[in-house]
Motif scaffolding. Structure first.
Motif, PDB file in Angstrom:
ATOM      1  N   GLU A   1      -3.821  -3.439  -6.878  1.00 33.38           N
ATOM      2  CA  GLU A   1      -3.821  -1.975  -6.951  1.00 33.38           C
ATOM      3  C   GLU A   1      -2.459  -1.459  -7.430  1.00 33.38           C
ATOM      4  OE1 GLU A   1      -5.923   1.513  -4.638  1.00 33.38           O
ATOM      5  OE2 GLU A   1      -4.426   0.532  -3.355  1.00 33.38           O
TER       6      GLU A   1
ATOM      7  N   SER B   1      -8.232   2.353  -3.585  1.00 36.46           N
ATOM      8  CA  SER B   1      -8.347   2.409  -2.127  1.00 36.46           C
ATOM      9  C   SER B   1      -8.409   3.865  -1.701  1.00 36.46           C
ATOM     10  CB  SER B   1      -7.132   1.729  -1.472  1.00 36.46           C
ATOM     11  OG  SER B   1      -5.961   2.492  -1.716  1.00 36.46           O
ATOM     12  N   GLU B   2      -8.814   4.096  -0.473  1.00 33.62           N
ATOM     13  CA  GLU B   2      -8.910   5.468   0.034  1.00 33.62           C
ATOM     14  C   GLU B   2      -7.566   6.182  -0.076  1.00 33.62           C
ATOM     15  OE1 GLU B   2     -10.741   8.763   1.056  1.00 33.62           O
ATOM     16  OE2 GLU B   2     -11.810   6.875   0.825  1.00 33.62           O
TER      17      GLU B   2
ATOM     18  N   GLU C   1       0.820  -1.219   0.000  1.00 34.39           N
ATOM     19  CA  GLU C   1       0.000   0.000   0.000  1.00 34.39           C
ATOM     20  C   GLU C   1       0.851   1.264   0.000  1.00 34.39           C
ATOM     21  OE1 GLU C   1       0.206  -1.926   3.997  1.00 34.39           O
ATOM     22  OE2 GLU C   1      -0.691  -2.564   2.130  1.00 34.39           O
TER      23      GLU C   1
END
Length: 188
Positions: free
Chosen positions: A65, A94-95, A30
């Protein structure tokens, strides 16, 4: 608070330091997604490409992602603006990445409009819509709001030159003078 570019550059520095200080120099997927997206937002395609090359293969393969962000990057590298828009729209971010990718899309659209306005006297509405990542009617509404002319029979848009774009282009004499000074500098 600074501009969004300053904020992005500050966040990039933090993420780069985290990568350097992390065990084995590896970040979670992430954070790689965020860093890669920030490089794209700031149009730092070289660092985006180097980051992609150094991300471990297992991290890449385990993160859909991350692959989606890189798809945006590949299209940006090839200056395939329509492909960038398609890649941006084809993933449910994603946020953490959503805001960056949304801002990237806005910046890209604005840069494309400025490029068209500064480089073309007329352009087909279908081409314009494609590089803006919009349907024809939305693209037409956008440029009409900017004062651009549209010929319905020819389906051609005529960009309106803004003062900012006109000021960016150096006059021929100024350009020649700068070039002369540069050459003289290199020769000394």
């Amino acid at each position: 608070m600074g501009t969004s570019t300053e904020v992005a550059l500050s966040r990039i520095a933090i993420l780069e330091n985290q990568e350097l200080e992390s065990p084995k120099g590896i970040l979670p997927a992430e954070l790689y997604c965020e860093l890669l997206a920030l490089y794209l937002l700031t149009n730092d395609l070289a660092n985006a490409k180097f980051l992609w090359k150094r991300i471990p293969a297992d991290v890449k393969s385990d993160s859909a992602e991350l692959k989606a962000v890189w798809e945006v990057g590949k299209n940006a590298w090839q200056q395939n603006f329509a492909g960038v828009h398609t890649a941006l729209d084809s993933y449910d971010w994603s946020e953490q990445c959503r805001l960056v990718m949304s801002q990237h899309k806005e910046n890209l659209r604005e840069n494309c409009l400025n490029m068209i306005a500064g480089s073309y006297t007329s352009v087909k509405i279908t081409y314009l819509a494609q590089i803006l990542g919009l349907d024809k009617s939305t693209a037409l509404e956008l440029v009409k709001n900017r004062g651009w002319e549209y010929s319905e029979e020819k389906e051609i848009v005529k960009p309106m030159k803004t003062k900012q774009i006109m000021e960016c282009k150096p006059k021929n004499e100024e350009h020649l003078e700068r070039l002369t000074q540069y050459i003289l500098f290199l020769e000394t």
